[in-house]
Structure formats: C-alpha cells, structure tokens
Design a protein around this motif. Structure first.
Motif, mmCIF file in Angstrom:
data_model
loop_
_atom_site.group_PDB
_atom_site.id
_atom_site.type_symbol
_atom_site.label_atom_id
_atom_site.label_comp_id
_atom_site.label_asym_id
_atom_site.label_seq_id
_atom_site.Cartn_x
_atom_site.Cartn_y
_atom_site.Cartn_z
ATOM 1 N N PRO A 6 0.812 -1.205 0.000
ATOM 2 C CA PRO A 6 0.000 0.000 0.000
ATOM 3 C C PRO A 6 0.849 1.261 0.000
ATOM 4 O O PRO A 6 1.964 1.264 0.496
ATOM 5 C CB PRO A 6 -0.801 -0.107 1.302
ATOM 6 N N ARG A 7 0.283 2.338 -0.527
ATOM 7 C CA ARG A 7 0.960 3.620 -0.534
ATOM 8 C C ARG A 7 0.172 4.637 0.273
ATOM 9 O O ARG A 7 -1.003 4.444 0.551
ATOM 10 C CB ARG A 7 1.136 4.117 -1.983
ATOM 11 N N ALA A 8 0.798 5.724 0.625
ATOM 12 C CA ALA A 8 0.183 6.667 1.551
ATOM 13 C C ALA A 8 -0.928 7.476 0.905
ATOM 14 O O ALA A 8 -1.889 7.854 1.560
ATOM 15 C CB ALA A 8 1.255 7.605 2.113
ATOM 16 N N ILE A 9 -0.799 7.785 -0.398
ATOM 17 C CA ILE A 9 -1.752 8.668 -1.048
ATOM 18 C C ILE A 9 -2.421 7.910 -2.182
ATOM 19 O O ILE A 9 -1.749 7.357 -3.053
ATOM 20 C CB ILE A 9 -1.052 9.920 -1.609
ATOM 21 N N LYS A 35 -4.138 -13.633 1.504
ATOM 22 C CA LYS A 35 -3.681 -12.313 1.061
ATOM 23 C C LYS A 35 -4.826 -11.326 0.871
ATOM 24 O O LYS A 35 -4.601 -10.192 0.424
ATOM 25 C CB LYS A 35 -2.900 -12.441 -0.243
ATOM 26 N N VAL A 36 -6.053 -11.723 1.179
ATOM 27 C CA VAL A 36 -7.196 -10.848 0.916
ATOM 28 C C VAL A 36 -7.088 -9.533 1.695
ATOM 29 O O VAL A 36 -7.424 -8.463 1.179
ATOM 30 C CB VAL A 36 -8.523 -11.573 1.217
ATOM 31 N N GLY A 37 -6.607 -9.605 2.935
ATOM 32 C CA GLY A 37 -6.442 -8.380 3.705
ATOM 33 C C GLY A 37 -5.464 -7.422 3.041
ATOM 34 O O GLY A 37 -5.692 -6.199 2.998
ATOM 35 N N LEU A 38 -4.369 -7.954 2.501
ATOM 36 C CA LEU A 38 -3.398 -7.124 1.797
ATOM 37 C C LEU A 38 -3.970 -6.599 0.490
ATOM 38 O O LEU A 38 -3.720 -5.448 0.099
ATOM 39 C CB LEU A 38 -2.125 -7.925 1.541
ATOM 40 N N LEU A 43 -5.838 -2.022 -2.516
ATOM 41 C CA LEU A 43 -6.928 -1.413 -3.273
ATOM 42 C C LEU A 43 -7.344 -0.085 -2.663
ATOM 43 O O LEU A 43 -7.648 0.874 -3.383
ATOM 44 C CB LEU A 43 -8.118 -2.377 -3.328
ATOM 45 N N ASP A 44 -7.349 -0.009 -1.356
ATOM 46 C CA ASP A 44 -7.736 1.232 -0.687
ATOM 47 C C ASP A 44 -6.741 2.356 -0.919
ATOM 48 O O ASP A 44 -7.064 3.523 -0.668
ATOM 49 C CB ASP A 44 -7.894 0.991 0.825
ATOM 50 N N GLU A 45 -5.547 2.022 -1.386
ATOM 51 C CA GLU A 45 -4.548 3.043 -1.669
ATOM 52 C C GLU A 45 -4.484 3.393 -3.156
ATOM 53 O O GLU A 45 -3.547 4.051 -3.597
ATOM 54 C CB GLU A 45 -3.167 2.577 -1.188
ATOM 55 N N THR A 46 -5.457 2.933 -3.928
ATOM 56 C CA THR A 46 -5.525 3.283 -5.340
ATOM 57 C C THR A 46 -6.888 3.871 -5.641
ATOM 58 O O THR A 46 -7.836 3.766 -4.857
ATOM 59 C CB THR A 46 -5.300 2.055 -6.237
ATOM 60 N N THR A 47 -6.982 4.486 -6.785
ATOM 61 C CA THR A 47 -8.254 5.018 -7.249
ATOM 62 C C THR A 47 -8.261 4.923 -8.768
ATOM 63 O O THR A 47 -7.297 4.471 -9.369
ATOM 64 C CB THR A 47 -8.447 6.476 -6.780
ATOM 65 N N GLY A 48 -9.338 5.341 -9.383
ATOM 66 C CA GLY A 48 -9.387 5.341 -10.836
ATOM 67 C C GLY A 48 -10.343 4.306 -11.388
ATOM 68 O O GLY A 48 -11.017 3.586 -10.635
ATOM 69 N N PRO A 49 -10.432 4.196 -12.714
ATOM 70 C CA PRO A 49 -11.352 3.261 -13.354
ATOM 71 C C PRO A 49 -11.126 1.838 -12.892
ATOM 72 O O PRO A 49 -9.988 1.372 -12.803
ATOM 73 C CB PRO A 49 -11.027 3.418 -14.845
ATOM 74 N N GLY A 50 -12.199 1.144 -12.581
ATOM 75 C CA GLY A 50 -12.122 -0.244 -12.156
ATOM 76 C C GLY A 50 -12.085 -0.435 -10.658
ATOM 77 O O GLY A 50 -12.296 -1.553 -10.178
ATOM 78 N N ASP A 52 -14.126 0.510 -8.125
ATOM 79 C CA ASP A 52 -15.365 0.098 -7.465
ATOM 80 C C ASP A 52 -15.737 -1.341 -7.823
ATOM 81 O O ASP A 52 -16.183 -2.110 -6.963
ATOM 82 C CB ASP A 52 -16.507 1.045 -7.832
ATOM 83 N N GLU A 53 -15.558 -1.704 -9.089
ATOM 84 C CA GLU A 53 -15.872 -3.072 -9.501
ATOM 85 C C GLU A 53 -14.980 -4.068 -8.769
ATOM 86 O O GLU A 53 -15.454 -5.095 -8.258
ATOM 87 C CB GLU A 53 -15.690 -3.222 -11.009
ATOM 88 N N LEU A 54 -13.696 -3.760 -8.698
ATOM 89 C CA LEU A 54 -12.768 -4.675 -8.048
ATOM 90 C C LEU A 54 -13.024 -4.744 -6.544
ATOM 91 O O LEU A 54 -12.858 -5.795 -5.921
ATOM 92 C CB LEU A 54 -11.330 -4.238 -8.327
ATOM 93 N N SER A 55 -13.456 -3.656 -5.969
ATOM 94 C CA SER A 55 -13.784 -3.652 -4.541
ATOM 95 C C SER A 55 -14.887 -4.656 -4.229
ATOM 96 O O SER A 55 -14.869 -5.314 -3.181
ATOM 97 C CB SER A 55 -14.200 -2.250 -4.100
ATOM 98 N N ARG A 56 -15.837 -4.810 -5.147
ATOM 99 C CA ARG A 56 -16.909 -5.783 -4.919
ATOM 100 C C ARG A 56 -16.379 -7.211 -4.941
ATOM 101 O O ARG A 56 -16.830 -8.062 -4.154
ATOM 102 C CB ARG A 56 -18.011 -5.593 -5.968
ATOM 103 N N THR A 57 -15.436 -7.492 -5.825
ATOM 104 C CA THR A 57 -14.859 -8.840 -5.852
ATOM 105 C C THR A 57 -14.053 -9.117 -4.591
ATOM 106 O O THR A 57 -14.132 -10.216 -4.019
ATOM 107 C CB THR A 57 -13.976 -9.024 -7.093
#
Length: 205
Positions: A6-9, A35-38, A43-50, A52-57
């Motif tokens: 993960p990254r800070a921003i 590794k699901v927690g990681l 994922l929480d340290e990224t944004t952009g297209p895809g 929200d969809e990936l968050s559901r998986t």
C-alpha cells in the motif's frame, strides 16, 4: 506472484488494479485467501477506473466461506469453455493456431524478463495481469491489446450468471482503451482471419 505494498496517497494506478484483479481471479485456496487483507489494503490506496468493480470482488472473497468460494470458482471457470480464463481459446479455439499463440506469448514474456511458472499456461488471465503489472507500459499494452477482444467476450459470458468474478474482469477492462471490434460468438474452428501476436513476440532466445 509478488504483490505491491500500500501507498500513503491514493493515486490512479492501472498496474496495481490489474495485479489485484489477477490475484482475485486465481483459485481461492489458502494462499490467495491469506492475502485478501493485503489486497484490500492495496486497493484502498488506489483510485481510478475499475476500483469500485474490483472492490466488490475483494469484498466477496473477504466475506465468503472458503468451501463455497472454491465451489463457485469451479462452477464459473472450470465447467464451461466459454468462461475459461485461458484467453487464447477465445481467439483461436482448439486449433493449431492456439499452440502458436501460446509459444509466441511465452517468447514475448521472455524477451521482457518475465517467466511464468512451468505449470501455468501463459494465456491464463492472472498470468497476463501479473506481466501487465510488472512490465513497461508498451509491453503491457501490446499484450492487453491482443487479448482485449477475448476479455470483452469473457465478460459478456460471465454476465449471463450471478458471479462477482464478472466485476473483476470489468475492472480490468476499465483500465483499457476503447473497446475493439468484437470477436464472433464462437471461437474459430480453422486457422483463418486472425492477426498474429504483436510485433516483437518472436524475438525470444
């Protein structure tokens, strides 16, 4: 398969989203579920297209019973060729051309310093996504462009059933340019009408 930390921003990051999707699309054994927690943290340290969809998986993998997760994965991907994660099937069907595609893809990986495990076919979507996450933008773009029509068809076939894996494939598609011309509904039975692998694929050792 290595995993980004993960990254800070939060930043738009196609490579990270593709790699997370690649993990989500593997068989949900102990190694993946461990590794699901990681995956969630990355994922929480990224944004952009895809995103929200990936968050559901990821949420599906977080909340699911391991036995039910395994059964659903087998039902989705191992029972119907039309939902296979081996993308060359959508391009080539069960023809000699498929073997040529796999060999060319393996050479292409090798020229870019990437070697999948010996027991993994190079067209397996998680392998493609691992390469696309690690390779330079040009090499990743060539491979993903080659298999973009197959991803479209896989997503279309997954959309006929209730599965969160549809969202993972949608997330990958969201990181790609405009949709290319679609493939036929059925893979080819003969070796006609298909473009070769991107230029440079045959330069391996």
């Amino acid at each position: 398969m290595k995993l980004f930390r993960p990254r800070a921003i939060p930043v738009p990051d196609h490579a990270a989203l593709r790699q997370i999707a690649g993990w989500c699309l593997q068989y949900p054994d102990e190694a993946v579920l461990g590794k699901v927690g990681l995956l969630r943290a990355c994922l929480d340290e990224t944004t952009g297209p895809g995103h929200d969809e990936l968050s559901r998986t990821v949420a599906y993998l977080e909340q699911g019973d391991p036995g039910e997760l395994a059964s659903h994965y087998i039902e989705v991907f191992d029972r119907k060729p039309r939902r296979t994660l081996h993308l060359s099937w959508f391009l080539d069907g069960d023809t000699r051309r498929r073997g040529e595609t796999l060999a060319a893809l393996r050479r292409f990986y090798r020229t870019h310093g990437f070697a999948p495990a010996e027991n993994e076919l190079p067209d397996f979507l998680p392998v493609i996504l691992e390469f696309a996450a690690a390779a330079g933008a040009d090499a990743a773009g060539q491979v993903l462009a080659r298999f973009h029509p197959a991803l479209d068809l896989l997503h279309r076939n997954l959309s006929t059933m209730d599965t969160p894996y549809r969202d993972a494939v949608a997330a990958v598609l969201a990181t790609l340019p405009a949709t290319p011309a679609p493939l036929p509904a059925e893979p080819p039975a003969e070796l006609v009408g298909l473009d070769p692998f991107p230029t440079g694929a045959g330069g391996g050792r």
